[in-house]
Design a protein around this motif. Sequence first.
Motif, PDB file in Angstrom:
ATOM      1  N   SER A 123      -6.337   4.317   5.418  1.00 49.36           N
ATOM      2  CA  SER A 123      -6.900   4.748   6.689  1.00 49.36           C
ATOM      3  C   SER A 123      -8.273   4.135   6.946  1.00 49.36           C
ATOM      4  CB  SER A 123      -6.988   6.271   6.757  1.00 49.36           C
ATOM      5  OG  SER A 123      -7.754   6.758   5.674  1.00 49.36           O
ATOM      6  N   TYR A 156       0.838  -1.209   0.000  1.00 47.90           N
ATOM      7  CA  TYR A 156       0.000   0.000   0.000  1.00 47.90           C
ATOM      8  C   TYR A 156       0.869   1.254   0.000  1.00 47.90           C
ATOM      9  CZ  TYR A 156      -4.335  -2.558   0.801  1.00 47.90           C
ATOM     10  OH  TYR A 156      -5.418  -3.379   0.675  1.00 47.90           O
ATOM     11  N   HIS A 157       1.906   1.254   0.814  1.00 44.14           N
ATOM     12  CA  HIS A 157       2.809   2.402   0.859  1.00 44.14           C
ATOM     13  C   HIS A 157       3.549   2.582  -0.457  1.00 44.14           C
ATOM     14  CE1 HIS A 157       2.131   3.659   4.939  1.00 44.14           C
ATOM     15  NE2 HIS A 157       2.373   2.436   5.401  1.00 44.14           N
ATOM     16  N   ASP A 188      -3.787   5.269   0.397  1.00 43.12           N
ATOM     17  CA  ASP A 188      -4.188   5.596   1.756  1.00 43.12           C
ATOM     18  C   ASP A 188      -5.033   4.453   2.276  1.00 43.12           C
ATOM     19  OD1 ASP A 188      -5.089   6.652   4.117  1.00 43.12           O
ATOM     20  OD2 ASP A 188      -6.274   8.251   3.207  1.00 43.12           O
ATOM     21  N   PHE A 203      -9.700   3.711  -0.767  1.00 42.98           N
ATOM     22  CA  PHE A 203      -8.342   3.971  -1.233  1.00 42.98           C
ATOM     23  C   PHE A 203      -8.304   5.286  -1.978  1.00 42.98           C
ATOM     24  CE2 PHE A 203      -9.069  -0.621  -1.255  1.00 42.98           C
ATOM     25  CZ  PHE A 203      -8.168  -0.966  -0.271  1.00 42.98           C
ATOM     26  N   HIS A 204      -7.180   5.952  -1.896  1.00 42.83           N
ATOM     27  CA  HIS A 204      -6.982   7.200  -2.604  1.00 42.83           C
ATOM     28  C   HIS A 204      -5.723   7.078  -3.440  1.00 42.83           C
ATOM     29  CE1 HIS A 204      -6.532  11.406  -3.489  1.00 42.83           C
ATOM     30  NE2 HIS A 204      -5.324  11.360  -3.005  1.00 42.83           N
TER      31      HIS A 204
END
Length: 116
Positions: A104, A96-97, A102, A109-110
């Motif tokens: 959160s 993901y990183h 994102d 997801f962004h």
Amino acid sequence: MQTDIDPRSLIGRKAFDRNGAKIGTVDEVYLDDATGVPEWAAVRTGLFGRDAFVPLEPSEVVGEVLRVPFERSLIKDAPDFGVGRHLSPEQELQLYHHYGLDVSLPGDFHVPPPSD
């Protein structure tokens, strides 16, 4: 991505990046442990290449291909965890990183806009 698609139907599909460059062929699909929803695809990046993990959200199935909204170079540089094994939460977080997603909120997801 469509959540009602059979993950097995993704295997063997060609995958293309945001610019239409071919990445490779979907080898395996990884499901979320909690929801069972397809979360990652392992894409074979060449005849003697390796498998690169790509996020299925926000990717799209368009016709017979998987369109991944990232540059081919970013995809090919994704962490290599090997295929055929379970992805740990730590490995998923690294992915993901790597993609700048994102995480959160689960399922929210962004994708940052491309940098010029």
